[in-house]
Design a protein around this motif. Structure first.
Motif, PDB file in Angstrom:
ATOM      1  N   GLU A  68       0.931  -1.516   0.290  1.00 49.02           N
ATOM      2  CA  GLU A  68       0.078  -0.313  -0.031  1.00 49.02           C
ATOM      3  C   GLU A  68       0.713   1.790  -0.070  1.00 49.02           C
ATOM      4  N   VAL A  69       2.402   1.643   1.014  1.00 43.33           N
ATOM      5  CA  VAL A  69       2.384   2.447   0.600  1.00 43.33           C
ATOM      6  C   VAL A  69       3.543   2.580  -0.380  1.00 43.33           C
ATOM      7  N   ALA A  70       4.115   1.548  -0.871  1.00 47.77           N
ATOM      8  CA  ALA A  70       4.301   1.555  -2.454  1.00 47.77           C
ATOM      9  C   ALA A  70       3.603   2.292  -3.897  1.00 47.77           C
ATOM     10  N   GLU A  71       2.394   1.571  -3.788  1.00 54.75           N
ATOM     11  CA  GLU A  71       1.300   2.123  -4.556  1.00 54.75           C
ATOM     12  C   GLU A  71       1.656   3.678  -3.886  1.00 54.75           C
ATOM     13  N   ARG A  72       1.364   3.978  -3.055  1.00 53.18           N
ATOM     14  CA  ARG A  72       0.813   5.668  -2.878  1.00 53.18           C
ATOM     15  C   ARG A  72       2.032   6.363  -2.599  1.00 53.18           C
ATOM     16  N   VAL A  73       3.716   6.068  -2.859  1.00 49.23           N
ATOM     17  CA  VAL A  73       4.047   6.671  -3.344  1.00 49.23           C
ATOM     18  C   VAL A  73       4.187   6.717  -4.711  1.00 49.23           C
ATOM     19  N   SER A  78       3.930  10.283  -9.067  1.00 49.27           N
ATOM     20  CA  SER A  78       3.686  10.783 -10.597  1.00 49.27           C
ATOM     21  C   SER A  78       2.775  11.628 -10.325  1.00 49.27           C
ATOM     22  N   ALA A  79       2.869  12.419  -9.581  1.00 48.51           N
ATOM     23  CA  ALA A  79       1.867  14.311 -10.230  1.00 48.51           C
ATOM     24  C   ALA A  79       2.751  14.853 -11.003  1.00 48.51           C
ATOM     25  N   SER A  80       3.733  14.796 -10.946  1.00 49.47           N
ATOM     26  CA  SER A  80       4.883  15.764 -11.104  1.00 49.47           C
ATOM     27  C   SER A  80       5.543  15.316 -12.551  1.00 49.47           C
ATOM     28  N   GLU A  81       5.870  15.665 -13.892  1.00 48.62           N
ATOM     29  CA  GLU A  81       6.621  15.322 -14.673  1.00 48.62           C
ATOM     30  C   GLU A  81       8.237  15.322 -14.855  1.00 48.62           C
ATOM     31  N   ASP A  82       8.798  16.630 -14.329  1.00 45.92           N
ATOM     32  CA  ASP A  82       9.966  16.744 -12.998  1.00 45.92           C
ATOM     33  C   ASP A  82      10.511  15.541 -12.394  1.00 45.92           C
ATOM     34  N   VAL A  83      11.300  14.774 -12.874  1.00 48.02           N
ATOM     35  CA  VAL A  83      12.394  14.030 -12.241  1.00 48.02           C
ATOM     36  C   VAL A  83      12.750  14.199 -10.898  1.00 48.02           C
ATOM     37  N   TRP A  84      13.460  15.307 -10.649  1.00 42.73           N
ATOM     38  CA  TRP A  84      13.641  16.153  -8.727  1.00 42.73           C
ATOM     39  C   TRP A  84      12.884  15.866  -8.516  1.00 42.73           C
ATOM     40  N   GLN A  85      11.386  16.859  -8.802  1.00 42.88           N
ATOM     41  CA  GLN A  85      10.045  16.669  -8.028  1.00 42.88           C
ATOM     42  C   GLN A  85       9.743  14.958  -7.422  1.00 42.88           C
ATOM     43  N   GLN A  86       9.607  14.395  -8.980  1.00 41.52           N
ATOM     44  CA  GLN A  86       9.113  13.030  -8.413  1.00 41.52           C
ATOM     45  C   GLN A  86       9.560  12.425  -7.227  1.00 41.52           C
ATOM     46  N   LEU A  87      10.829  12.197  -7.172  1.00 38.47           N
ATOM     47  CA  LEU A  87      12.080  12.282  -6.429  1.00 38.47           C
ATOM     48  C   LEU A  87      11.545  12.033  -4.923  1.00 38.47           C
ATOM     49  N   LEU A  89       8.816  13.998  -3.962  1.00 37.43           N
ATOM     50  CA  LEU A  89       7.171  13.329  -3.622  1.00 37.43           C
ATOM     51  C   LEU A  89       6.751  12.308  -3.553  1.00 37.43           C
ATOM     52  N   GLY A  90       7.519  11.591  -3.920  1.00 35.69           N
ATOM     53  CA  GLY A  90       7.471   9.575  -3.224  1.00 35.69           C
ATOM     54  C   GLY A  90       8.234   9.872  -2.223  1.00 35.69           C
ATOM     55  N   CYS A  91       9.240  10.635  -1.889  1.00 36.12           N
ATOM     56  CA  CYS A  91      10.667  10.553  -0.551  1.00 36.12           C
ATOM     57  C   CYS A  91       9.200  11.008   0.528  1.00 36.12           C
ATOM     58  N   ARG A  92       8.131  12.058   0.364  1.00 40.35           N
ATOM     59  CA  ARG A  92       7.599  12.620   1.116  1.00 40.35           C
ATOM     60  C   ARG A  92       6.362  11.558   1.329  1.00 40.35           C
ATOM     61  N   ALA A  93       6.311  10.776   0.341  1.00 39.95           N
ATOM     62  CA  ALA A  93       4.615  10.193   0.308  1.00 39.95           C
ATOM     63  C   ALA A  93       5.280   8.830   0.664  1.00 39.95           C
ATOM     64  N   PHE A  94       6.529   8.823   0.615  1.00 38.67           N
ATOM     65  CA  PHE A  94       6.986   7.167   1.554  1.00 38.67           C
ATOM     66  C   PHE A  94       6.550   7.472   3.236  1.00 38.67           C
ATOM     67  N   VAL A  95       7.551   8.388   3.193  1.00 37.29           N
ATOM     68  CA  VAL A  95       7.321   9.583   5.131  1.00 37.29           C
ATOM     69  C   VAL A  95       6.122   9.489   5.640  1.00 37.29           C
ATOM     70  N   MET A  96       5.647  10.123   4.719  1.00 35.58           N
ATOM     71  CA  MET A  96       3.850  10.559   5.885  1.00 35.58           C
ATOM     72  C   MET A  96       3.114   9.201   5.987  1.00 35.58           C
ATOM     73  N   ALA A 186      13.900  17.740   1.805  1.00 35.90           N
ATOM     74  CA  ALA A 186      14.181  19.155   0.496  1.00 35.90           C
ATOM     75  C   ALA A 186      15.342  19.155   1.343  1.00 35.90           C
ATOM     76  N   PHE A 187      15.917  19.883   1.854  1.00 39.46           N
ATOM     77  CA  PHE A 187      16.814  20.342   1.785  1.00 39.46           C
ATOM     78  C   PHE A 187      18.488  19.668   0.912  1.00 39.46           C
ATOM     79  N   ALA A 188      18.412  18.282   1.250  1.00 47.97           N
ATOM     80  CA  ALA A 188      18.889  17.097   1.037  1.00 47.97           C
ATOM     81  C   ALA A 188      18.566  16.853  -0.868  1.00 47.97           C
ATOM     82  N   LEU A 189      17.766  16.950  -0.694  1.00 50.31           N
ATOM     83  CA  LEU A 189      17.484  16.626  -1.996  1.00 50.31           C
ATOM     84  C   LEU A 189      17.983  18.079  -3.015  1.00 50.31           C
TER      85      LEU A 189
END
Length: 196
Positions: A68-73, A78-87, A89-96, A186-189
């Motif tokens: 379930e967590v992986a599906e959410r990530v 996938s809400a963004s086309e920018d690969v850095w933003q995808q990264l 958003l995926g990291c944030r989704a995992f943590v949340m 966000a700072f690290a990425l």
């Protein structure tokens, strides 16, 4: 025959849902297989027909949570086309997702304690970490960063995210901790992006 298989699948799905509820509310140690059996309206033998033990049932529940967590990530990234933003958003989704009440105890507290770090890490690698690696491979292929070891980078980011979620699981009394963690991610990425 098809009906029996459908009934069996329905029984297993129901057992997993009931067990997840018990493991979430009471934790592994305070959950009895008898209570799960009773709520499911089954016999103990019927449960053992599908699961070898309470620990085996817990492992299946943890796997469902991780899926379930992986599906959410994947969905949120996938809400963004920018690969850095995808990264990000995926990291944030995992943590949340990992620190949500319905996931936290199973995934972060009891998971490593009951199954052991080796099994827990292998399950994490199969779900969230494999998606992270795919994202990093895509980014490297598109020239987002140079010839850096993806194996090392995947473990580095995954380790940081896992440690962050474990920290947050114990910081639930401080609501601002999640916001602090997201700023650090966000700072690290952003730093990685500047160096890339």
């Amino acid at each position: 025959m098809r009906r029996n298989k459908a009934e069996t699948n329905e029984t297993i799905t129901n057992l997993i849902l009931i067990a997840r509820s018990h493991f979430t509310e009471r934790g592994y140690a305070n959950t009895s297989l008898e209570a799960i059996v009773q709520e499911a309206g089954l016999t103990r033998g019927a449960v053992y027909h599908h699961f070898r033990s309470k620990k085996d049932l817990f492992r299946i529940v943890l796997e469902a949570v991780q899926r379930e967590v992986a599906e959410r990530v994947e969905r949120e990234a996938s809400a963004s086309e920018d690969v850095w933003q995808q990264l990000f958003l995926g990291c944030r989704a995992f943590v949340m997702a990992a620190v949500e009440e319905r996931n936290k105890r199973i995934m972060l507290i009891d998971g490593p304690a009951i199954l052991g770090w080796e099994i827990w890490r292998a399950m994490d690698e199969e779900h969230s970490m494999s998606m992270l690696r795919e994202q990093l491979e895509t980014m490297q292929r598109l020239g987002s960063f140079g010839a850096i070891s993806l194996h090392a980078l995947t473990h580095f980011i995954s380790g940081a995210l896992n440690e962050t979620t474990l920290w947050l699981a114990n910081e639930s009394i401080r609501p601002e901790a999640t916001e602090e963690a997201m700023k650090v991610v966000a700072f690290a990425l952003e730093g990685m992006k500047r160096l890339a």
